[in-house]
Design a protein around this motif. Sequence first.
Motif, mmCIF file in Angstrom:
data_model
loop_
_atom_site.group_PDB
_atom_site.id
_atom_site.type_symbol
_atom_site.label_atom_id
_atom_site.label_comp_id
_atom_site.label_asym_id
_atom_site.label_seq_id
_atom_site.Cartn_x
_atom_site.Cartn_y
_atom_site.Cartn_z
ATOM 1 N N ASN A 140 0.824 -1.213 0.000
ATOM 2 C CA ASN A 140 0.000 0.000 0.000
ATOM 3 C C ASN A 140 0.853 1.257 0.000
ATOM 4 O OD1 ASN A 140 -2.424 -1.387 -0.002
ATOM 5 N ND2 ASN A 140 -2.715 -1.264 2.210
ATOM 6 N N LYS B 240 1.050 -4.211 -6.920
ATOM 7 C CA LYS B 240 -0.322 -4.720 -6.912
ATOM 8 C C LYS B 240 -0.349 -6.248 -6.924
ATOM 9 C CE LYS B 240 -2.447 -0.554 -8.715
ATOM 10 N NZ LYS B 240 -3.215 0.123 -9.798
ATOM 11 N N TYR C 89 -3.282 -10.888 0.058
ATOM 12 C CA TYR C 89 -4.695 -11.049 0.383
ATOM 13 C C TYR C 89 -5.209 -12.430 -0.020
ATOM 14 C CZ TYR C 89 -5.952 -6.440 2.163
ATOM 15 O OH TYR C 89 -6.081 -5.327 2.953
ATOM 16 N N MET D 68 -9.654 -5.106 5.319
ATOM 17 C CA MET D 68 -9.032 -4.737 4.058
ATOM 18 C C MET D 68 -8.690 -3.259 4.060
ATOM 19 S SD MET D 68 -10.297 -5.322 0.100
ATOM 20 C CE MET D 68 -11.476 -3.963 0.018
ATOM 21 N N LEU E 31 -6.534 -0.356 1.546
ATOM 22 C CA LEU E 31 -5.861 -0.064 0.287
ATOM 23 C C LEU E 31 -5.135 1.267 0.338
ATOM 24 C CD1 LEU E 31 -8.794 -1.067 -2.118
ATOM 25 C CD2 LEU E 31 -6.959 -2.523 -1.238
ATOM 26 N N THR F 114 -13.622 -7.439 6.590
ATOM 27 C CA THR F 114 -14.278 -7.203 5.310
ATOM 28 C C THR F 114 -14.763 -8.533 4.745
ATOM 29 O OG1 THR F 114 -12.813 -5.321 4.895
ATOM 30 C CG2 THR F 114 -13.950 -6.259 2.984
ATOM 31 N N THR G 12 -15.667 -9.371 -1.006
ATOM 32 C CA THR G 12 -15.060 -8.069 -1.319
ATOM 33 C C THR G 12 -13.549 -8.207 -1.460
ATOM 34 O OG1 THR G 12 -16.836 -6.942 -0.107
ATOM 35 C CG2 THR G 12 -14.839 -5.665 -0.570
ATOM 36 N N GLN H 270 -11.215 -7.494 -4.857
ATOM 37 C CA GLN H 270 -10.029 -6.634 -4.895
ATOM 38 C C GLN H 270 -8.816 -7.393 -5.413
ATOM 39 O OE1 GLN H 270 -9.910 -3.298 -4.334
ATOM 40 N NE2 GLN H 270 -7.832 -3.528 -5.173
ATOM 41 N N THR I 182 -9.203 -7.388 -9.089
ATOM 42 C CA THR I 182 -8.937 -6.037 -9.617
ATOM 43 C C THR I 182 -7.447 -5.735 -9.641
ATOM 44 O OG1 THR I 182 -11.083 -5.163 -8.910
ATOM 45 C CG2 THR I 182 -9.300 -3.568 -9.194
ATOM 46 N N ASP I 183 -6.761 -6.041 -8.544
ATOM 47 C CA ASP I 183 -5.315 -5.787 -8.484
ATOM 48 C C ASP I 183 -4.573 -6.560 -9.574
ATOM 49 O OD1 ASP I 183 -5.125 -3.900 -6.482
ATOM 50 O OD2 ASP I 183 -4.668 -5.333 -4.889
#
Length: 458
Positions: free
Chosen positions: A122, A147, A154, A166, A168, A183, A187, A191, A194-195
């Motif tokens: 992060n 990423k 995760y 979670m 970010l 979280t 979800t 993520q 997405t990453d």
Amino acid sequence: MINIHKKIKGVLWATAFTSLSLLSSCESFVELGAPPTQVVSDDVFKADVTANSAILGLYNGNIMVNFIQGASFYPGMSADDIQYNYTNSAFEEFENNALTSINASVENTTWFYGFQQIKNANNAIAGLNKSQTLTPSVKEQLLGEAKFIRALSYFYLVNLFGDVPMSLTPDADYEAKANSPRTPATTIWAQIITDLKEAQTHLPTTYVGTFKGRVNKHAATTLLARAYLYNKDWANAETQASQVITAQAYTLPAPADAFVNTSTETIWQIANTTGVSTFGANYLAATGVIPNFSLYDTLYKSFEEVDLRKINWTGVTKIATTNYYFINKYKVRTGTGNEYNIGLRFAELYLIRSEAQAQQGKLVEAKADADIIRKRAGLAALSSTITKEQLLLAIEKERKLEFFGEWGHRWLDLKRTNRADAVIGGQKPKTWKSTAVLYPIPENQRLANKNLTQNAGY
């Protein structure tokens, strides 16, 4: 997020290649060599050289070595994969699937180092996004790598614990995140995907540096294919696996050559200064000495005698009257060698695609991919009349015999396919309970953050 943010505030670990952890006969893992250098995150992303150094720190040093331990050895003990051969009460809890919320290994390794990797990723992502002085191509590369590391971290946390907090955003915001609730896993998975999709757009197919020690687009695609498989998105798992397979960038060498640092099968490996892997250091033993870890008899005996994986990747040592079946994938235990810690292998893509195809009813294609792995192992092709259910069990077995001792694959496979009750419950009936498929949220974390709920059964 959680109180681990207070332990190392605002820093990135930036030593490129530190020494490996070794496991002594009666003690826990110990990091050898000097500690990593700390670089203040506000300054590090002003120049290409220091930014690169910070990203190298995500791959190496104490954090990554312990992350490998938490992602490999502990889940291996939870499954019918590997067993620890010395006295360690914390390890016995993994083997008996009877973890407690005060298990030090769960908190100090699996939980702590997973979140440390996320915290550092992060910080890196925030610093890279803010920087106006980096070479654009360098910035893209580094964003993709950060990423990927966040997604990988995760991936293991959500698989081992289920719902987890979670975050970010960078570490500077840790006070606001200290009491974050868990979280939902859905979800977290979104993520991760997405990453990895963003990492694909940032990363080139070529490698930066030597020995595939930094991830490229194919590595992101491989982990994305795995993420889709775990989420039962069969079509996307097949598509992503095919992208790497058809790129013709990797091959399947003979099993004897699969784990050297120049292997054509390696998609990503974590380099070190000695060429001695964490796996070799912990799985092999000196002559006449009981290895730290050995295979469960049931796993060893599930190989066909002619299987080249059994011949090349396992061994047996007899101490007194007991046979210990050890993992011999990595051949070097101490000193110097030519083996790094392999994180992603090409073989996985065929088995991901095979399973995804089978689930979609594409049995001919699925069998063909499974047979590629079997052929490399020196085995005959599967029956041409195999049913879908038989094929899925055959793929499960190939995954067991291909990835034993690596990155917790066996444990995660049994969990995601809802086969843990049948397999682990059958082998450990006195201690197994269904709720053991998730590890406990560490009690100290719950004391520090009253919003953290506990998993069922703890």
